[in-house]
Design an enzyme around this catalytic site. Structure first.
Site, short mmCIF file in Angstrom:
data_model
loop_
_atom_site.label_atom_id
_atom_site.label_comp_id
_atom_site.label_asym_id
_atom_site.label_seq_id
_atom_site.Cartn_x
_atom_site.Cartn_y
_atom_site.Cartn_z
N THR A 97 0.85 -1.20 0.00
CA THR A 97 0.00 0.00 0.00
C THR A 97 0.88 1.24 0.00
O THR A 97 1.87 1.31 0.72
CB THR A 97 -0.94 0.02 1.23
N PHE A 139 1.03 5.15 0.87
CA PHE A 139 0.42 6.17 1.71
C PHE A 139 0.97 7.54 1.33
O PHE A 139 2.12 7.65 0.88
CB PHE A 139 0.76 5.94 3.19
#
Length: 286
Positions: free
Chosen positions: A174, A176
């Site tokens: 992921t 961010f």
């Protein structure tokens, strides 16, 4: 005594956003928020100094509605962080795999662990988030229910990990973005940089093609381009883009100038250091 940096995130203690904060800012105070809107509002109001917000995942794609929320929030990107996602299957103390009948977690986490769920023959149940699922099952004390969450969540809520790293894809990562109230551009020439901006093209034939032509002719690498509707209008489209470089770099400056000519709106959202994880990207050559 120096005041601790307070960093807002969406979710409960033990969420992947919490882990990203611990990794990126070990001395900061993580501040859990129920929703993305709450996290952004905490930054805007000054309650939090920064925000750690997931923007995309290598398996699930775009995360939540952050592309809508970010331009409207008036906040700025000052950094990025990439976090490999490792999912753990957990349950209350003393539970065996054979005891489990169902598993609860965020819809993305369930989708990213389909193989194990299918192999165990258990029922997936969608919950609000990963860490919240861990807290829920710890409070209920039911051995027939498991959760998929992080190792940190298992530690926080006193759960046993029954199966480790159960994600289907090893590349599950992921990205961010770190948000702040004020723009803080990274210095030109300070290393690999990313410039993020949002824009809306004028309502002309081939406007997008013409607007983006300058990036090709000036040798600027565009790493991300996404479109989304504005105010529910099928014909009003806003674009969100990431490019390599600093706006004052000669090539990027010319490309932006050309983009502005064909755009009715343009705003730079951030100029920040590219995370070292970007150096691991590789593309198979034909």
């Amino acid at each position: 005594m120096t005041k601790k940096l307070k960093i807002a995130f969406q979710g409960e203690p033990g969420a992947n956003s919490h882990i990203a904060i611990v990794e990126a800012y070990p001395d900061a105070e993580p501040m859990p928020c129920p929703t993305f809107e709450d996290a952004l509002a905490a930054i805007s109001s000054g309650e939090a100094d920064l925000g750690m917000i997931p923007i995309e995942n290598s398996v699930a794609g775009r995360v939540a509605d952050i592309h809508h929320l970010l331009p409207a929030s008036g906040l700025f990107i000052v950094g990025e962080w990439f976090l490999p996602i490792r999912h753990q299957l957990m349950a209350i103390n003393g539970t065996k795999l054979a005891d489990i009948k169902s598993v609860e977690s965020h819809v993305h986490a369930l989708g990213q662990c389909r193989r194990v769920i299918r192999k165990l023959g258990i029922k997936p149940i969608v919950a609000a988030d990963t860490a919240g699922s861990a807290r829920d099952i710890s409070e209920r004390g039911d051995k027939s229910v498991a959760a998929i969450a992080s190792r940190l969540a298992a530690d926080i809520y006193g759960l046993d990990i029954l199966a480790e790293d159960i994600e289907d894809e090893a590349h599950n990562t992921t990205r961010f973005v770190v948000l702040a109230r004020e723009a803080k551009w990274a210095a030109q020439g300070s290393g690999p940089l990313v410039t993020t901006f949002v824009f809306r093209v004028r309502n002309l034939p081939a406007a997008l093609y013409k607007a983006l032509g300058g990036f090709a002719t000036n040798g600027v690498n565009m790493t991300k381009l996404e479109s989304y509707m504005v105010d529910g209008n099928f014909f009003a489209t806003q674009f969100y883009a990431d490019v390599d470089g600093h706006p004052d770099d000669r090539g990027l400056a010319f490309a932006i100038e050309e983009l502005k000519f064909f755009s009715r709106e343009f705003r730079i959202v951030g100029v920040y250091p590219g995370h070292p994880f970007r150096a691991t990207f590789s593309e198979t050559q034909d």
